[in-house]
Design a protein around this motif. Sequence first.
Motif, mmCIF file in Angstrom:
data_model
loop_
_atom_site.group_PDB
_atom_site.id
_atom_site.type_symbol
_atom_site.label_atom_id
_atom_site.label_comp_id
_atom_site.label_asym_id
_atom_site.label_seq_id
_atom_site.Cartn_x
_atom_site.Cartn_y
_atom_site.Cartn_z
ATOM 1 N N GLU A 94 29.691 140.120 -59.619
ATOM 2 C CA GLU A 94 28.888 139.353 -60.709
ATOM 3 C C GLU A 94 29.178 140.680 -61.450
ATOM 4 N N VAL A 95 28.394 141.480 -61.025
ATOM 5 C CA VAL A 95 29.043 142.578 -62.661
ATOM 6 C C VAL A 95 30.510 143.346 -62.408
ATOM 7 N N ASP A 96 31.155 143.276 -61.340
ATOM 8 C CA ASP A 96 32.132 143.651 -61.519
ATOM 9 C C ASP A 96 33.287 143.114 -61.606
ATOM 10 N N ALA A 97 33.238 141.528 -61.632
ATOM 11 C CA ALA A 97 33.954 140.301 -62.312
ATOM 12 C C ALA A 97 33.669 140.987 -64.122
ATOM 13 N N ARG A 98 32.566 140.633 -64.082
ATOM 14 C CA ARG A 98 31.953 141.108 -65.882
ATOM 15 C C ARG A 98 32.712 142.414 -66.465
ATOM 16 N N LEU A 99 32.149 143.121 -65.793
ATOM 17 C CA LEU A 99 33.440 144.998 -65.993
ATOM 18 C C LEU A 99 34.733 144.539 -66.405
ATOM 19 N N HIS A 100 35.643 143.565 -65.141
ATOM 20 C CA HIS A 100 36.717 143.013 -64.952
ATOM 21 C C HIS A 100 37.630 142.631 -66.041
ATOM 22 N N THR A 101 36.481 141.567 -66.919
ATOM 23 C CA THR A 101 36.694 140.841 -67.604
ATOM 24 C C THR A 101 36.731 141.860 -69.162
ATOM 25 N N GLU A 102 35.918 142.466 -69.353
ATOM 26 C CA GLU A 102 35.532 143.515 -70.643
ATOM 27 C C GLU A 102 37.524 144.237 -70.778
ATOM 28 N N LEU A 103 37.649 145.149 -69.766
ATOM 29 C CA LEU A 103 38.239 145.672 -69.081
ATOM 30 C C LEU A 103 39.531 145.368 -69.413
ATOM 31 N N THR A 104 40.189 143.948 -69.327
ATOM 32 C CA THR A 104 41.150 143.165 -69.330
ATOM 33 C C THR A 104 41.181 142.273 -71.054
ATOM 34 N N ARG A 105 39.733 142.386 -71.275
ATOM 35 C CA ARG A 105 40.198 141.866 -72.998
ATOM 36 C C ARG A 105 40.273 142.775 -74.165
ATOM 37 N N VAL A 106 39.772 144.131 -74.117
ATOM 38 C CA VAL A 106 39.536 145.370 -74.560
ATOM 39 C C VAL A 106 41.115 146.373 -75.145
ATOM 40 N N LEU A 107 41.575 146.021 -72.994
ATOM 41 C CA LEU A 107 42.551 147.213 -72.651
ATOM 42 C C LEU A 107 44.066 146.007 -71.912
ATOM 43 N N ASN A 108 43.931 145.343 -71.746
ATOM 44 C CA ASN A 108 44.833 144.029 -71.509
ATOM 45 C C ASN A 108 46.308 144.991 -70.630
ATOM 46 N N GLY A 109 45.209 145.622 -69.886
ATOM 47 C CA GLY A 109 46.548 146.257 -68.840
ATOM 48 C C GLY A 109 46.967 147.675 -69.009
ATOM 49 N N ARG A 110 46.772 148.375 -70.591
ATOM 50 C CA ARG A 110 46.586 150.172 -71.184
ATOM 51 C C ARG A 110 46.234 150.722 -70.263
ATOM 52 N N THR A 111 46.786 151.861 -70.734
ATOM 53 C CA THR A 111 45.352 152.665 -69.944
ATOM 54 C C THR A 111 44.211 152.748 -71.413
ATOM 55 N N LEU A 160 30.284 157.993 -60.705
ATOM 56 C CA LEU A 160 31.239 157.382 -59.846
ATOM 57 C C LEU A 160 31.631 157.088 -58.294
ATOM 58 N N SER A 161 31.553 157.932 -57.367
ATOM 59 C CA SER A 161 31.331 157.143 -56.314
ATOM 60 C C SER A 161 30.122 156.587 -55.788
ATOM 61 N N TRP A 162 28.714 156.276 -56.591
ATOM 62 C CA TRP A 162 27.795 155.182 -56.378
ATOM 63 C C TRP A 162 28.501 154.273 -57.417
ATOM 64 N N ALA A 163 29.293 154.241 -57.978
ATOM 65 C CA ALA A 163 29.754 152.956 -58.438
ATOM 66 C C ALA A 163 30.371 152.123 -58.292
ATOM 67 N N TRP A 164 31.570 152.827 -57.957
ATOM 68 C CA TRP A 164 32.376 152.141 -56.959
ATOM 69 C C TRP A 164 31.566 151.408 -55.745
ATOM 70 N N TYR A 165 30.854 151.481 -54.979
ATOM 71 C CA TYR A 165 29.569 150.946 -53.462
ATOM 72 C C TYR A 165 29.320 150.354 -54.675
ATOM 73 N N LEU A 166 28.207 150.473 -56.171
ATOM 74 C CA LEU A 166 27.292 149.339 -56.793
ATOM 75 C C LEU A 166 28.324 148.502 -57.136
ATOM 76 N N LEU A 167 29.812 148.554 -57.332
ATOM 77 C CA LEU A 167 30.418 146.935 -58.009
ATOM 78 C C LEU A 167 30.849 146.372 -57.219
ATOM 79 N N SER A 168 31.119 146.761 -55.777
ATOM 80 C CA SER A 168 31.555 146.349 -54.111
ATOM 81 C C SER A 168 29.745 145.071 -53.652
ATOM 82 N N GLN A 169 28.795 146.238 -54.260
ATOM 83 C CA GLN A 169 27.439 144.904 -53.386
ATOM 84 C C GLN A 169 27.322 143.805 -54.931
ATOM 85 N N TYR A 170 27.650 144.338 -56.094
ATOM 86 C CA TYR A 170 27.615 143.084 -56.988
ATOM 87 C C TYR A 170 28.981 141.626 -57.833
#
Length: 440
Positions: A273-290, A261-271
């Motif tokens: 477009e990957v961070d945006a796509r990940l956030h899009t999936e989380l928003t679509r599936v979870l819509n703010g819920r845990t 998870l440490s390296w995941a946060w680092y890599l997402l900060s450097q890419y």
Amino acid sequence: MPVTYATVPSPTGATFESTLQGLRNYDPVSFVAELVDTYGDIVRLPFGTQDIYLLNHPDFIHDVFVNKSSYFAKRKDTNAEGNYLHQISGILPLFEGQLGTTYAPIMVDAALHTRNRWEAIYQEHGHLRVDIYKEVMRITLEIVFQTLFQADVQAEAGQIVDAILTMDVGYGFDPIAALINDLVPTTPVFLTPKAEAARSYMLKLMLELVQTQRANSGDSRSLLSWLLKQQVNGQAISDEQVANQALTIMFSMHEVTATTLSWAWYLLSQYPEVDARLHTELTRVLNGRTPSFEDLPNLPYTEMVLKEVRRLYPSVWSVGRFVRDDVSFGDYRVPSGSILLFSQRIMHRDRRYFPEPDRFDPMRWTKEAEGARPEYSYFPFSAGPRQCAGRDFAPTKDALVLATLAQQWQARLVPDQHLEPYPQKSFTPRYGIQMTLHPR
């Protein structure tokens, strides 16, 4: 006719001393990588009477893990190997049937504790800067203590993190030391007074948990309960022995996820477009819920992101085995008594299987792309009878924690840092990773 084997390549002029120095130097990863690049998929290194063979081919890895697993051992001593396999067989059932029903909610709750703390700090100060490695450690320690030991350490999590980092030596997993330290003279390691105090604190904490578990009759499905029932030479083991074993297991179980998870946060900060796509999936599936365990099949890109993190930054950079009987790898023969070494870090960046190997690209993990590669070109948790006990536990934990936090927070790397994986400490970030966190 007798089988004729090819000669295993070996560097000219290599000696026991040069092998030992290379594996124990500041950067053993580069030492091994250069040998593989120069000599190919199998390389022999002189190591006294027990030569070391470096392997770097998926077929060879498959043989070690599965096809010929009985030829190899993880511990040189037969009794130690038996105890290790017994321990694995005892730990694995602890995860069966509990991952979704019991453990997943604990994982989400631990992530929520950190998310709420971040929100409070940000609301008070208007900014938030953290060492993301230490933040992730807090979460993973909460999870491991709660799931394996049935202990709530939320209040002490920060102190436990500081103690572990203060200990420095004796923390994390060094695969080279685990492989060769019994074969060569070692220099005694002396803890500083602060490190000794930190270790004493950790042992005291674990001993208190052991004694509480014993007082409660030890009937629960926890790791401590299982350890308390074990015997050595027909004798029950002491509370102190249980505490030491539990502490070792705790380190390894939490470290796998803390590293990823440490390296995941680092890599997402450097890419981005990957961070945006990940956030899009989380928003679509979870819509703010845990998230819940049942959400994971609907978060394929999240899983792909984490697989790619483990490819680039595997928690353990190499695996070692002792050879019990003469064995062949393709056209090569490796004699009994030899030592095998093969590296996730090097195989995972092999251009034959991963073009542009240093690029972070979760699309390598579509079903089509994954199916086109040899299975054992990727082995973050090893495989077979000696596979990592957290093979299912860690990916579930990683996905639920990342999904809980990344919905609401974006990380940016603080500039001008020296970031470096530390091979002697489970490939952790040697100096931490300083990041600023920003609400989405």
